[in-house]
Motif scaffolding. Structure first.
Motif, PDB file in Angstrom:
ATOM      1  N   ARG A  84       0.857  -1.177   0.000  1.00 45.28           N
ATOM      2  CA  ARG A  84       0.000   0.000   0.000  1.00 45.28           C
ATOM      3  C   ARG A  84       0.891   1.222   0.000  1.00 45.28           C
ATOM      4  N   HIS A  85       0.378   2.318  -0.552  1.00 47.46           N
ATOM      5  CA  HIS A  85       1.186   3.515  -0.742  1.00 47.46           C
ATOM      6  C   HIS A  85       0.330   4.732  -0.482  1.00 47.46           C
ATOM      7  N   SER A  86       0.855   5.683   0.285  1.00 46.17           N
ATOM      8  CA  SER A  86       0.084   6.871   0.633  1.00 46.17           C
ATOM      9  C   SER A  86       0.210   7.969  -0.417  1.00 46.17           C
ATOM     10  N   GLY A  87       1.199   7.866  -1.297  1.00 48.28           N
ATOM     11  CA  GLY A  87       1.418   8.900  -2.289  1.00 48.28           C
ATOM     12  C   GLY A  87       2.649   9.737  -1.999  1.00 48.28           C
ATOM     13  N   TYR A  88       3.186   9.632  -0.801  1.00 50.51           N
ATOM     14  CA  TYR A  88       4.405  10.352  -0.447  1.00 50.51           C
ATOM     15  C   TYR A  88       5.624   9.500  -0.791  1.00 50.51           C
ATOM     16  N   PHE A  89       6.771  10.147  -1.014  1.00 50.84           N
ATOM     17  CA  PHE A  89       7.984   9.434  -1.366  1.00 50.84           C
ATOM     18  C   PHE A  89       8.416   8.500  -0.241  1.00 50.84           C
ATOM     19  N   GLY A  90       8.766   7.281  -0.597  1.00 53.31           N
ATOM     20  CA  GLY A  90       9.287   6.325   0.368  1.00 53.31           C
ATOM     21  C   GLY A  90       8.265   5.790   1.348  1.00 53.31           C
ATOM     22  N   SER A  91       6.992   5.895   1.017  1.00 48.11           N
ATOM     23  CA  SER A  91       5.975   5.482   1.985  1.00 48.11           C
ATOM     24  C   SER A  91       5.314   4.154   1.624  1.00 48.11           C
ATOM     25  N   VAL A  92       5.985   3.310   0.849  1.00 48.23           N
ATOM     26  CA  VAL A  92       5.432   2.010   0.510  1.00 48.23           C
ATOM     27  C   VAL A  92       5.502   1.110   1.741  1.00 48.23           C
ATOM     28  N   LYS A  93       4.382   0.559   2.117  1.00 47.29           N
ATOM     29  CA  LYS A  93       4.320  -0.373   3.241  1.00 47.29           C
ATOM     30  C   LYS A  93       3.945  -1.741   2.671  1.00 47.29           C
ATOM     31  N   SER A  94       4.655  -2.773   3.089  1.00 49.75           N
ATOM     32  CA  SER A  94       4.399  -4.119   2.606  1.00 49.75           C
ATOM     33  C   SER A  94       4.015  -5.017   3.769  1.00 49.75           C
ATOM     34  N   GLU A  95       3.165  -5.969   3.476  1.00 51.11           N
ATOM     35  CA  GLU A  95       2.718  -6.913   4.491  1.00 51.11           C
ATOM     36  C   GLU A  95       2.711  -8.307   3.879  1.00 51.11           C
ATOM     37  N   LYS A  96       3.225  -9.281   4.615  1.00 49.65           N
ATOM     38  CA  LYS A  96       3.263 -10.643   4.106  1.00 49.65           C
ATOM     39  C   LYS A  96       1.867 -11.266   4.144  1.00 49.65           C
ATOM     40  N   PHE A  97       1.640 -12.156   3.208  1.00 50.87           N
ATOM     41  CA  PHE A  97       0.366 -12.856   3.090  1.00 50.87           C
ATOM     42  C   PHE A  97       0.033 -13.614   4.371  1.00 50.87           C
ATOM     43  N   GLY A  98       1.010 -14.298   4.937  1.00 46.00           N
ATOM     44  CA  GLY A  98       0.787 -15.088   6.150  1.00 46.00           C
ATOM     45  C   GLY A  98       0.402 -14.224   7.335  1.00 46.00           C
ATOM     46  N   ASP A  99       1.057 -13.043   7.465  1.00 44.50           N
ATOM     47  CA  ASP A  99       0.721 -12.134   8.560  1.00 44.50           C
ATOM     48  C   ASP A  99      -0.684 -11.573   8.403  1.00 44.50           C
ATOM     49  N   LEU A 100      -1.035 -11.235   7.164  1.00 45.64           N
ATOM     50  CA  LEU A 100      -2.365 -10.693   6.895  1.00 45.64           C
ATOM     51  C   LEU A 100      -3.445 -11.732   7.185  1.00 45.64           C
TER      52      LEU A 100
END
Length: 141
Positions: A76-92
């Motif tokens: 997911r990304h907020s639109g700001y530089f460097g703000s990509v957040k990733s989440e693993k499938f297993g954790d989700l």
């Protein structure tokens, strides 16, 4: 002459699907079809003709792929530089299976206001209890 369905003519059913022992992707393609209303003879592409879908036992679905829990990522990304957040499938799957199901089904629906209205008719519960017992529910496949 083809009959065009109007939004006030749509009759919606409540369908309960038990996810235990079912393949995740195969089940969600059926759910997307039910939410869209393509299983009905009066389907109209520009009208929300779909039914309400309740998925129970969401955490007990089967997944293919040996390493999917560790390797598959949701971003997911907020639109700001460097703000990509990733989440693993297993954790989700462990922490928030409702979000996982909604993300997967949302990708199969139209990317318009119509799709946003359709995804609101999806109710996902990790256990076997759900608060929609008052509605007359049909059992899904």
């Amino acid at each position: 002459m083809t009959k065009i369905t109007k939004p006030n003519e749509v009759k919606r059913d409540w369908i309960v699907i038990d996810a235990s022992g079912k393949r995740f992707g195969r089940m969600l393609t059926e759910v997307a079809t039910l939410l869209r209303g393509k299983h009905k003879p009066n389907y109209t592409p520009n009208v929300d003709c779909g039914d309400y879908v309740v998925i129970i036992n969401a955490s007990k679905a089967e997944f293919t792929g040996a390493n999917k829990a560790e390797q598959k990522l949701y971003h997911r990304h907020s639109g700001y530089f460097g703000s990509v957040k990733s989440e693993k499938f297993g954790d989700l799957l462990a922490n928030n299976p409702v979000k996982l199901y909604k993300l997967a089904v949302r990708g199969m629906l139209p990317k318009t206001k119509l799709g946003k209205d359709m995804i609101k008719k999806l109710k996902v519960y990790a256990g076997s209890e759900h608060p929609h017992t008052a509605q007359i529910a049909k059992e899904g496949k």
